[in-house]
Design an enzyme around this catalytic site. Structure first.
Site, PDB file in Angstrom:
ATOM      1  N   HIS A   1      52.496 -57.761  21.671  1.00 14.08           N
ATOM      2  CA  HIS A   1      51.656 -58.925  20.848  1.00 14.08           C
ATOM      3  C   HIS A   1      51.390 -58.431  19.471  1.00 14.08           C
ATOM      4  O   HIS A   1      51.272 -57.412  19.207  1.00 14.08           O
ATOM      5  CB  HIS A   1      50.315 -59.425  21.719  1.00 14.08           C
TER       6      HIS A   1
ATOM      7  N   HIS B   1      45.793 -61.380  23.443  1.00 20.60           N
ATOM      8  CA  HIS B   1      45.913 -59.953  23.233  1.00 20.60           C
ATOM      9  C   HIS B   1      46.263 -59.284  24.451  1.00 20.60           C
ATOM     10  O   HIS B   1      45.281 -58.729  25.091  1.00 20.60           O
ATOM     11  CB  HIS B   1      44.719 -59.422  22.338  1.00 20.60           C
TER      12      HIS B   1
ATOM     13  N   ASP C   1      48.408 -58.961  16.394  1.00 23.77           N
ATOM     14  CA  ASP C   1      46.972 -58.996  15.941  1.00 23.77           C
ATOM     15  C   ASP C   1      47.203 -59.578  14.455  1.00 23.77           C
ATOM     16  O   ASP C   1      47.458 -59.035  13.703  1.00 23.77           O
ATOM     17  CB  ASP C   1      46.236 -57.825  15.610  1.00 23.77           C
TER      18      ASP C   1
ATOM     19  N   HIS D   1      41.546 -61.336  13.479  1.00 25.07           N
ATOM     20  CA  HIS D   1      41.186 -60.666  14.780  1.00 25.07           C
ATOM     21  C   HIS D   1      39.929 -59.995  14.575  1.00 25.07           C
ATOM     22  O   HIS D   1      39.087 -59.805  15.350  1.00 25.07           O
ATOM     23  CB  HIS D   1      42.437 -59.894  15.347  1.00 25.07           C
TER      24      HIS D   1
ATOM     25  N   HIS E   1      41.759 -51.337  12.699  1.00 26.51           N
ATOM     26  CA  HIS E   1      41.830 -52.861  12.699  1.00 26.51           C
ATOM     27  C   HIS E   1      41.106 -53.527  11.489  1.00 26.51           C
ATOM     28  O   HIS E   1      41.635 -54.496  11.004  1.00 26.51           O
ATOM     29  CB  HIS E   1      41.099 -53.428  13.923  1.00 26.51           C
TER      30      HIS E   1
HETATM   31 ZN   LIG Z   1      45.657 -57.145  19.853  1.00 28.82          ZN
END
Ligand SMILES: [Zn+2]
Length: 266
Positions: free
Chosen positions: A83, A79, A85, A89, A215
């Protein structure tokens, strides 16, 4: 009998050839835009990352045989830099980077521009109303779209203090940069069924976030995130096609990704 079989084979080949030509992609109709920062010693990682990108020379120069030969070894955390995820993650049991389906990584894109809003608020978060306003101007975001958020932060790269909002070593508690908001993420991921979401800052959650809700929402829906993008100013609001193919690290939680856009020449 023999003759009929040959004839059948020939007509199948004709059909196959016709199909291939009908689907050929005319690349001269597109410009190619690189949305990727180069990896080097200045590549930014999360402040708590114990290591960064490293490139060691294994060979460089003339060989005894009389030709030039170069080869390097690299190492890097997953990371950092531009990049991907993977859902695992932030989601136990969710997809690892090698298992993310290609149709989440190669797809049409929309670009939502919040450069005007972040000028007065470096911690701005994309709102549900921002997404709905984008749709009023550009049409409803179709399922399977890669939704890119443009903040303009890539011009600060790779200056750690201005890009992350703080450069205290090993401390991620004082970061400041804009990104997706929680309700906008829910709309894009759960209602619009985005293929992936991406942004030109270090995280799909804004700098001050301590709970990483965007996220977690993305991971729960097996939607990958793309971070530290650049050149989003070169893309139209709609019409580009994105290729975001990360290193295929088996079992990995993410990895370096070369992101390229095909933009129709109009
Ligand atoms: Zn990341």
């Amino acid at each position: 009998m023999k003759g009929r079989r040959v004839g059948l084979t020939f007509s199948l080949l004709t059909v196959a050839a016709t199909t291939v030509y009908a689907q050929a992609l005319d690349l001269s109709a597109y410009r190619m835009v690189d949305l990727t920062h180069a990896l080097n010693a200045k590549t930014l990682y999360w402040p708590t990352s114990p290591t960064t990108f490293k490139l060691d020379s294994l060979s460089y120069g003339q060989t005894p045989g009389g030709w030039f030969y170069s080869s390097f070894a690299f190492s890097a955390p997953e990371h950092g830099g531009t990049h991907l995820d993977a859902p695992i993650h932030f989601g136990e049991g969710h997809l690892t980077v090698d298992r993310v389906p290609l149709d989440r990584l190669i797809a049409p894109a929309v670009v939502i521009d919040i450069t005007a809003k972040v000028r007065t608020d470096t911690d701005y978060r994309l709102t549900r109303d921002d997404v709905l306003a984008f749709e009023r101007a550009n049409g409803r975001i179709a399922a399977g779209t890669i939704v890119l958020l443009r903040t303009g932060w890539s011009t600060r790269w790779p200056d750690k203090k201005s890009y992350l909002g703080d450069d205290t070593p090993n401390d991620a508690s004082k970061l400041h940069f804009p990104s997706f908001g929680v309700e906008a993420a829910r709309l894009l991921i759960q209602e619009r069924r985005a293929a992936a979401i991406g942004v030109d800052v270090a995280s799909i959650d804004y700098g001050p976030s301590q709970d990483f809700m965007v996220h977690r929402i993305a991971a729960a829906a097996d939607v990958p995130g793309i971070e530290n993008l650049t050149n989003l100013n070169l893309l139209p609001a709609t019409g580009a096609v994105i290729f975001a193919l990360p290193m295929k690290i088996e079992g990995g939680s993410g990895g370096p990704v070369r992101v390229v856009a095909l933009v129709p020449r109009r």
